[in-house]
Structures are given as structure tokens and as C-alpha cells.
Motif scaffolding. Structure first.
Motif, PDB file in Angstrom:
ATOM      1  N   MET A 102       0.594  -0.383  -8.407  1.00 21.69           N
ATOM      2  CA  MET A 102       0.063   0.787  -7.712  1.00 21.69           C
ATOM      3  C   MET A 102       0.038   1.988  -8.650  1.00 21.69           C
ATOM      4  O   MET A 102      -0.669   2.966  -8.387  1.00 21.69           O
ATOM      5  CB  MET A 102       0.920   1.090  -6.470  1.00 21.69           C
ATOM      6  CG  MET A 102       0.871  -0.027  -5.440  1.00 21.69           C
ATOM      7  SD  MET A 102       2.143   0.134  -4.154  1.00 21.69           S
ATOM      8  CE  MET A 102       1.575   1.598  -3.298  1.00 21.69           C
ATOM      9  N   THR A 103       0.809   1.910  -9.703  1.00 18.88           N
ATOM     10  CA  THR A 103       0.761   2.892 -10.779  1.00 18.88           C
ATOM     11  C   THR A 103       1.120   2.163 -12.068  1.00 18.88           C
ATOM     12  O   THR A 103       1.759   1.108 -12.033  1.00 18.88           O
ATOM     13  CB  THR A 103       1.736   4.064 -10.520  1.00 18.88           C
ATOM     14  OG1 THR A 103       1.504   5.099 -11.474  1.00 18.88           O
ATOM     15  CG2 THR A 103       3.181   3.613 -10.617  1.00 18.88           C
ATOM     16  N   THR A 146       0.847  -1.194   0.000  1.00 16.91           N
ATOM     17  CA  THR A 146       0.000   0.000   0.000  1.00 16.91           C
ATOM     18  C   THR A 146       0.883   1.245   0.000  1.00 16.91           C
ATOM     19  O   THR A 146       2.099   1.166   0.181  1.00 16.91           O
ATOM     20  CB  THR A 146      -0.903   0.028   1.246  1.00 16.91           C
ATOM     21  OG1 THR A 146      -0.077   0.196   2.417  1.00 16.91           O
ATOM     22  CG2 THR A 146      -1.703  -1.263   1.376  1.00 16.91           C
ATOM     23  N   ASP A 147       0.247   2.397  -0.158  1.00 19.54           N
ATOM     24  CA  ASP A 147       0.986   3.658  -0.098  1.00 19.54           C
ATOM     25  C   ASP A 147       1.658   3.841   1.259  1.00 19.54           C
ATOM     26  O   ASP A 147       2.729   4.440   1.347  1.00 19.54           O
ATOM     27  CB  ASP A 147       0.044   4.836  -0.380  1.00 19.54           C
ATOM     28  CG  ASP A 147      -0.346   4.927  -1.851  1.00 19.54           C
ATOM     29  OD1 ASP A 147       0.493   4.560  -2.703  1.00 19.54           O
ATOM     30  OD2 ASP A 147      -1.478   5.349  -2.137  1.00 19.54           O
ATOM     31  N   LYS A 160       6.481   0.384  -7.084  1.00 21.39           N
ATOM     32  CA  LYS A 160       5.078   0.753  -7.283  1.00 21.39           C
ATOM     33  C   LYS A 160       4.543   0.221  -8.614  1.00 21.39           C
ATOM     34  O   LYS A 160       3.399  -0.237  -8.702  1.00 21.39           O
ATOM     35  CB  LYS A 160       4.908   2.271  -7.228  1.00 21.39           C
ATOM     36  CG  LYS A 160       4.962   2.838  -5.807  1.00 21.39           C
ATOM     37  CD  LYS A 160       4.648   4.330  -5.811  1.00 21.39           C
ATOM     38  CE  LYS A 160       4.545   4.862  -4.392  1.00 21.39           C
ATOM     39  NZ  LYS A 160       4.185   6.298  -4.351  1.00 21.39           N
ATOM     40  N   ALA A 174       4.058  -3.499  -8.264  1.00 24.92           N
ATOM     41  CA  ALA A 174       2.892  -3.796  -7.434  1.00 24.92           C
ATOM     42  C   ALA A 174       1.595  -3.323  -8.070  1.00 24.92           C
ATOM     43  O   ALA A 174       0.528  -3.458  -7.469  1.00 24.92           O
ATOM     44  CB  ALA A 174       3.061  -3.151  -6.061  1.00 24.92           C
ATOM     45  N   GLN A 190      11.698   3.394  -5.530  1.00 29.96           N
ATOM     46  CA  GLN A 190      10.327   3.389  -5.022  1.00 29.96           C
ATOM     47  C   GLN A 190       9.319   3.287  -6.163  1.00 29.96           C
ATOM     48  O   GLN A 190       8.355   2.514  -6.087  1.00 29.96           O
ATOM     49  CB  GLN A 190      10.066   4.644  -4.191  1.00 29.96           C
ATOM     50  CG  GLN A 190       8.716   4.613  -3.491  1.00 29.96           C
ATOM     51  CD  GLN A 190       8.517   5.784  -2.559  1.00 29.96           C
ATOM     52  OE1 GLN A 190       7.985   6.817  -2.981  1.00 29.96           O
ATOM     53  NE2 GLN A 190       8.936   5.642  -1.311  1.00 29.96           N
ATOM     54  N   MET A 191       9.525   4.056  -7.229  1.00 28.58           N
ATOM     55  CA  MET A 191       8.607   3.983  -8.368  1.00 28.58           C
ATOM     56  C   MET A 191       8.673   2.610  -9.023  1.00 28.58           C
ATOM     57  O   MET A 191       7.649   2.072  -9.470  1.00 28.58           O
ATOM     58  CB  MET A 191       8.945   5.084  -9.383  1.00 28.58           C
ATOM     59  CG  MET A 191       8.037   5.085 -10.607  1.00 28.58           C
ATOM     60  SD  MET A 191       6.270   5.202 -10.207  1.00 28.58           S
ATOM     61  CE  MET A 191       6.197   6.835  -9.460  1.00 28.58           C
ATOM     62  N   THR A 206      13.605   1.078   1.130  1.00 29.78           N
ATOM     63  CA  THR A 206      13.658   0.459  -0.193  1.00 29.78           C
ATOM     64  C   THR A 206      15.103   0.463  -0.650  1.00 29.78           C
ATOM     65  O   THR A 206      15.930   1.210  -0.129  1.00 29.78           O
ATOM     66  CB  THR A 206      12.764   1.188  -1.204  1.00 29.78           C
ATOM     67  OG1 THR A 206      12.730   0.449  -2.434  1.00 29.78           O
ATOM     68  CG2 THR A 206      13.271   2.595  -1.478  1.00 29.78           C
ATOM     69  N   ALA A 250       5.088   2.463   1.379  1.00 28.40           N
ATOM     70  CA  ALA A 250       6.107   3.192   0.614  1.00 28.40           C
ATOM     71  C   ALA A 250       6.987   4.057   1.506  1.00 28.40           C
ATOM     72  O   ALA A 250       8.063   4.495   1.091  1.00 28.40           O
ATOM     73  CB  ALA A 250       5.444   4.063  -0.457  1.00 28.40           C
TER      74      ALA A 250
END
Length: 216
Positions: free
Chosen positions: A185-186, A106-107, A180, A183, A176-177, A114, A110
Motif C-alpha cells: 500500500m506504500t 485497503t485503507d 502497509k 501489503a 501499521q506502516m 493491529t 487500517a
């Protein structure tokens, strides 16, 4: 070191949990799947474990034949830890577990630690080996300070740390991106539009790469 408590069950899963089911153990193995590592590097990459607990986990894994250590030539007291062939057998199960776990990020997660080198394992976990491109090519990833490559050759996929000799695409992202995107998430498209991810190279190869990594 205290004796491990087993589950009293004649079962392969119970046996595996006795070997690697303790807290932090799989994360130690994750670091060693990236490559041989010194104690201080393991400690730095596993914030919160504490040196005594890390020592205990390494002793347990060494006693089980999962990890071994060798002397560091430039340091008489240093040790370099690495997986044994038995430990290397964990690569597939650990990567599958990592891929499964991506869906629960989840956010809020984050905000945690990492590391760019985890991207090297992430691309292995995300790879769909039933959707390997029918062409020979290389995809280079630059995640923070880390560089790693996917080699597609003769219907097989290999992974290596370091730059590609002849990359058809080069992908730049921060760690981090990168997680994401893995996952979901984006999306890769949104990351490119915002400038968080930059891609150079053949657009068709990019489509093949996203399908290979199950991001299409």
C-alpha cells in the motif's frame, strides 16, 4: 461443546476445514504461532472474540491435538497454551494464506486492530526463500515495542524474536506502516522519505533484505 459438523466429503481440504475452518480459529492459531500464550493474553490480542467463544475454540483445538496447555508455575490456576507438533505444521499454510491476503487490504482496514507481534509473522510470510542472499548476515526489526530478527546463514533463513547479535541493518517502524509496506500500500522508499520508517546500517544489505522480502 457441540459436535463439529463435517462436510461429508472424503477430501483432505474438507477435513482441514472441519478442524480449523470455524470463525476465529485461524486467528487463535496465528497468535500461538507467535509463541505460547495465556488465555488472558489471547483474549486481549483477539478483541471481539469473547471469553466463551475463545474457550470453545481452544477446547476444540485441544481435542483435535492441534493445541495443548500446561500449568503456569507461578499461577496454580493459569494455563499456557501452545501448538503441538501437529499444530506447528500449520505454520507454512497459515503464512502463505496471510501473504495471499495482504493484496486485499485497503485503507479502510487500517482502522482495525493491529499488533506489533504480527510483524514477526509478516516477515516470515513475505520471505522469498528462492532469493536468499549469498552472505551470512542478520536484519533486526523494531516494530513498536517488538523486536525480531531475520538470520541468513548458509543459504537458509531463520526467524527469532529478540534483537540480533550483529545486525547489518536495523529497521524501525510502527506496526501499521509495517503492514502497509507488506501489503504494498506504500513503498519502503516513500516510508523512508516521510520518516515513517528509519533504517540504520549497510545500504547493500538493505537492498538484499528488500529483495528477500519481495519489496524491491
Amino acid at each position: 461443546m457441540t459436535k463439529k459438523r463435517d462436510y461429508g466429503q472424503f477430501c483432505g481440504l474438507a477435513s482441514a476445514m472441519t478442524m480449523i475452518g470455524e470463525r476465529w480459529t485461524l486467528l487463535v492459531i496465528r497468535e500461538l504461532l507467535i509463541g505460547p500464550t495465556r488465555f488472558n493474553e489471547l483474549s486481549e490480542n483477539l478483541p471481539g472474540i469473547g471469553p466463551n467463544l475463545l474457550s470453545d475454540r481452544l477446547r476444540s483445538l485441544t481435542a483435535a491435538g492441534i493445541v495443548e496447555h500446561t500449568a503456569v508455575p507461578s499461577d496454580g490456576r493459569g494455563r499456557l497454551y501452545r501448538l503441538t507438533p501437529v499444530g506447528e505444521q500449520l505454520r507454512g499454510p497459515v503464512l502463505e494464506l496471510a501473504r495471499w491476503g495482504l493484496q486485499f487490504l485497503t485503507d479502510a482496514d487500517a482502522a482495525g486492530a493491529t499488533r506489533a507481534a504480527w510483524g514477526f509473522l509478516a516477515v516470515q510470510a513475505m520471505t522469498d526463500r528462492d532469493n536468499v542472499p549469498a552472505v551470512d548476515e542478520e536484519y533486526e526489526f523494531r516494530v513498536d515495542e517488538e523486536v525480531f530478527t531475520i538470520h541468513v546463514h548458509d543459504g537458509t533463513v531463520e526467524f527469532a524474536r529478540g534483537p540480533a547479535a550483529h545486525p547489518v541493518i536495523v529497521i524501525n517502524s510502527d506496526s501499521q506502516m509495517f503492514v502497509k509496506i507488506g501489503a504494498k500500500m506504500t513503498s519502503p522508499f516513500d516510508a523512508i522519505v516521510t520518516g515513517a520508517v528509519k533504517i540504520e546500517g549497510d545500504p547493500d544489505a538493505m537492498h538484499r533484505c528488500t529483495r528477500l522480502l519481495q519489496l524491491a
